[in-house]
Design a protein around this motif. Structure first.
Motif, PDB file in Angstrom:
ATOM      1  N   ASP A  45       0.868  -1.173   0.000  1.00 19.08           N
ATOM      2  CA  ASP A  45       0.000   0.000   0.000  1.00 19.08           C
ATOM      3  C   ASP A  45       0.902   1.220   0.000  1.00 19.08           C
ATOM      4  N   ASP A  46       0.329   2.393   0.156  1.00 19.32           N
ATOM      5  CA  ASP A  46       1.132   3.614   0.122  1.00 19.32           C
ATOM      6  C   ASP A  46       2.103   3.718   1.295  1.00 19.32           C
ATOM      7  N   ALA A  47       1.874   2.943   2.333  1.00 26.23           N
ATOM      8  CA  ALA A  47       2.667   3.079   3.543  1.00 26.23           C
ATOM      9  C   ALA A  47       3.671   1.959   3.781  1.00 26.23           C
ATOM     10  N   PHE A  48       3.646   0.872   2.991  1.00 28.51           N
ATOM     11  CA  PHE A  48       4.535  -0.247   3.296  1.00 28.51           C
ATOM     12  C   PHE A  48       5.011  -0.973   2.044  1.00 28.51           C
ATOM     13  N   SER A  49       6.318  -1.213   2.010  1.00 30.09           N
ATOM     14  CA  SER A  49       6.943  -1.992   0.942  1.00 30.09           C
ATOM     15  C   SER A  49       7.895  -3.014   1.552  1.00 30.09           C
ATOM     16  N   PHE A  50       8.023  -4.129   0.872  1.00 34.35           N
ATOM     17  CA  PHE A  50       8.933  -5.204   1.273  1.00 34.35           C
ATOM     18  C   PHE A  50       9.893  -5.411   0.105  1.00 34.35           C
ATOM     19  N   VAL A  51      11.197  -5.288   0.370  1.00 35.71           N
ATOM     20  CA  VAL A  51      12.189  -5.295  -0.706  1.00 35.71           C
ATOM     21  C   VAL A  51      13.202  -6.410  -0.510  1.00 35.71           C
ATOM     22  N   LEU A  52      13.513  -7.105  -1.603  1.00 38.32           N
ATOM     23  CA  LEU A  52      14.582  -8.099  -1.636  1.00 38.32           C
ATOM     24  C   LEU A  52      15.775  -7.435  -2.310  1.00 38.32           C
ATOM     25  N   PHE A  53      16.941  -7.524  -1.684  1.00 37.88           N
ATOM     26  CA  PHE A  53      18.136  -6.853  -2.191  1.00 37.88           C
ATOM     27  C   PHE A  53      19.328  -7.770  -1.948  1.00 37.88           C
ATOM     28  N   SER A  54      20.282  -7.743  -2.790  1.00 42.31           N
ATOM     29  CA  SER A  54      21.471  -8.580  -2.640  1.00 42.31           C
ATOM     30  C   SER A  54      22.098  -8.395  -1.255  1.00 42.31           C
ATOM     31  N   ARG A  55      22.338  -9.504  -0.568  1.00 42.11           N
ATOM     32  CA  ARG A  55      22.975  -9.466   0.759  1.00 42.11           C
ATOM     33  C   ARG A  55      24.328  -8.760   0.661  1.00 42.11           C
ATOM     34  N   GLU A  56      25.022  -9.016  -0.432  1.00 40.74           N
ATOM     35  CA  GLU A  56      26.327  -8.398  -0.665  1.00 40.74           C
ATOM     36  C   GLU A  56      26.207  -6.878  -0.812  1.00 40.74           C
ATOM     37  N   GLN A  57      25.190  -6.423  -1.550  1.00 41.87           N
ATOM     38  CA  GLN A  57      24.974  -4.990  -1.753  1.00 41.87           C
ATOM     39  C   GLN A  57      24.586  -4.303  -0.448  1.00 41.87           C
ATOM     40  N   ILE A  58      23.765  -4.954   0.355  1.00 43.27           N
ATOM     41  CA  ILE A  58      23.387  -4.373   1.645  1.00 43.27           C
ATOM     42  C   ILE A  58      24.626  -4.211   2.520  1.00 43.27           C
ATOM     43  N   ALA A  59      25.464  -5.241   2.576  1.00 44.83           N
ATOM     44  CA  ALA A  59      26.686  -5.170   3.378  1.00 44.83           C
ATOM     45  C   ALA A  59      27.590  -4.045   2.876  1.00 44.83           C
ATOM     46  N   GLN A  60      27.744  -3.954   1.569  1.00 42.51           N
ATOM     47  CA  GLN A  60      28.600  -2.914   0.994  1.00 42.51           C
ATOM     48  C   GLN A  60      28.065  -1.527   1.334  1.00 42.51           C
ATOM     49  N   THR A  61      26.764  -1.338   1.189  1.00 42.65           N
ATOM     50  CA  THR A  61      26.134  -0.055   1.488  1.00 42.65           C
ATOM     51  C   THR A  61      26.337   0.327   2.952  1.00 42.65           C
ATOM     52  N   ALA A  62      26.255  -0.669   3.838  1.00 39.01           N
ATOM     53  CA  ALA A  62      26.397  -0.421   5.272  1.00 39.01           C
ATOM     54  C   ALA A  62      27.849  -0.431   5.737  1.00 39.01           C
ATOM     55  N   GLY A  63      28.784  -0.732   4.823  1.00 38.28           N
ATOM     56  CA  GLY A  63      30.189  -0.793   5.200  1.00 38.28           C
ATOM     57  C   GLY A  63      30.502  -1.940   6.131  1.00 38.28           C
ATOM     58  N   LYS A  64      29.810  -3.060   5.966  1.00 39.41           N
ATOM     59  CA  LYS A  64      29.973  -4.224   6.844  1.00 39.41           C
ATOM     60  C   LYS A  64      30.372  -5.454   6.042  1.00 39.41           C
ATOM     61  N   ASP A  65      30.826  -6.484   6.748  1.00 41.05           N
ATOM     62  CA  ASP A  65      31.081  -7.769   6.113  1.00 41.05           C
ATOM     63  C   ASP A  65      29.747  -8.413   5.768  1.00 41.05           C
ATOM     64  N   VAL A  66      29.747  -9.255   4.758  1.00 38.84           N
ATOM     65  CA  VAL A  66      28.527  -9.958   4.366  1.00 38.84           C
ATOM     66  C   VAL A  66      28.137 -10.935   5.471  1.00 38.84           C
ATOM     67  N   ALA A  67      26.857 -10.908   5.859  1.00 42.06           N
ATOM     68  CA  ALA A  67      26.353 -11.812   6.894  1.00 42.06           C
ATOM     69  C   ALA A  67      26.337 -13.245   6.371  1.00 42.06           C
ATOM     70  N   VAL A  68      26.502 -14.172   7.270  1.00 44.86           N
ATOM     71  CA  VAL A  68      26.432 -15.583   6.915  1.00 44.86           C
ATOM     72  C   VAL A  68      24.964 -15.953   6.714  1.00 44.86           C
ATOM     73  N   PRO A  69      24.604 -16.547   5.562  1.00 46.35           N
ATOM     74  CA  PRO A  69      23.215 -16.930   5.335  1.00 46.35           C
ATOM     75  C   PRO A  69      22.696 -17.827   6.463  1.00 46.35           C
ATOM     76  N   GLY A  70      21.455 -17.610   6.847  1.00 45.44           N
ATOM     77  CA  GLY A  70      20.850 -18.428   7.890  1.00 45.44           C
ATOM     78  C   GLY A  70      21.044 -17.878   9.283  1.00 45.44           C
ATOM     79  N   THR A  71      21.845 -16.831   9.430  1.00 47.91           N
ATOM     80  CA  THR A  71      22.042 -16.217  10.728  1.00 47.91           C
ATOM     81  C   THR A  71      21.277 -14.903  10.728  1.00 47.91           C
ATOM     82  N   PRO A  72      20.082 -14.899  11.278  1.00 49.75           N
ATOM     83  CA  PRO A  72      19.265 -13.689  11.178  1.00 49.75           C
ATOM     84  C   PRO A  72      19.790 -12.560  12.044  1.00 49.75           C
TER      85      PRO A  72
END
Length: 132
Positions: A45-72
């Motif tokens: 709706d106008d107030a909520f979106s759910f986005v899938l983004f590359s784990r690698e890109q998120i880590a790069q954007t945040a300046g962090k190491d890539v998280a291990v899959p399965g570790t929330p």
């Protein structure tokens, strides 16, 4: 500040696989889905979106190491209308290719279950008991 969450972005390793899972799980019209080379967005709706983004890109954007899959790093929670609705969602999870971590269980807090998507992201499903 009055907190309000308008977008949830989760990291995935396989965008195509994650998209297929969430497309099968969510009941959403095609025109409410947007995609690019590196992401898929579900506009509920106008107030909520759910986005899938590359784990690698998120880590790069945040300046962090890539998280291990399965570790929330977080758990997404969905409040269902009833215990039956929780169980029905778990059925959809399995059909879509996800896995059930814990089946629906009744406790003093209500009925809840946990599942993970095809990328290891953890979801909680819950249905609170009726208030007397």
């Amino acid at each position: 500040m009055k907190p309000s969450i308008s977008i949830i972005t989760i990291g995935v390793d396989d965008l195509e696989r994650a998209f297929a899972f969430y497309r099968a799980l969510f009941e959403i019209a095609d025109e409410q889905i947007g995609a690019g080379e590196d992401h898929v967005a579900f506009f509920f709706d106008d107030a909520f979106s759910f986005v899938l983004f590359s784990r690698e890109q998120i880590a790069q954007t945040a300046g962090k190491d890539v998280a291990v899959p399965g570790t929330p790093g977080f758990v997404l929670s969905h409040k269902a209308d009833s215990a039956e609705a929780v169980d029905a969602i778990l059925d959809r999870v399995l059909v879509a290719g996800g896995s059930v971590i814990t089946p629906g269980t009744q406790s003093e807090w209500g009925y809840s279950a946990y599942f993970e998507d095809t990328e290891g992201n953890v979801w909680e499903l819950m249905a609170s008991p009726p208030v007397n």
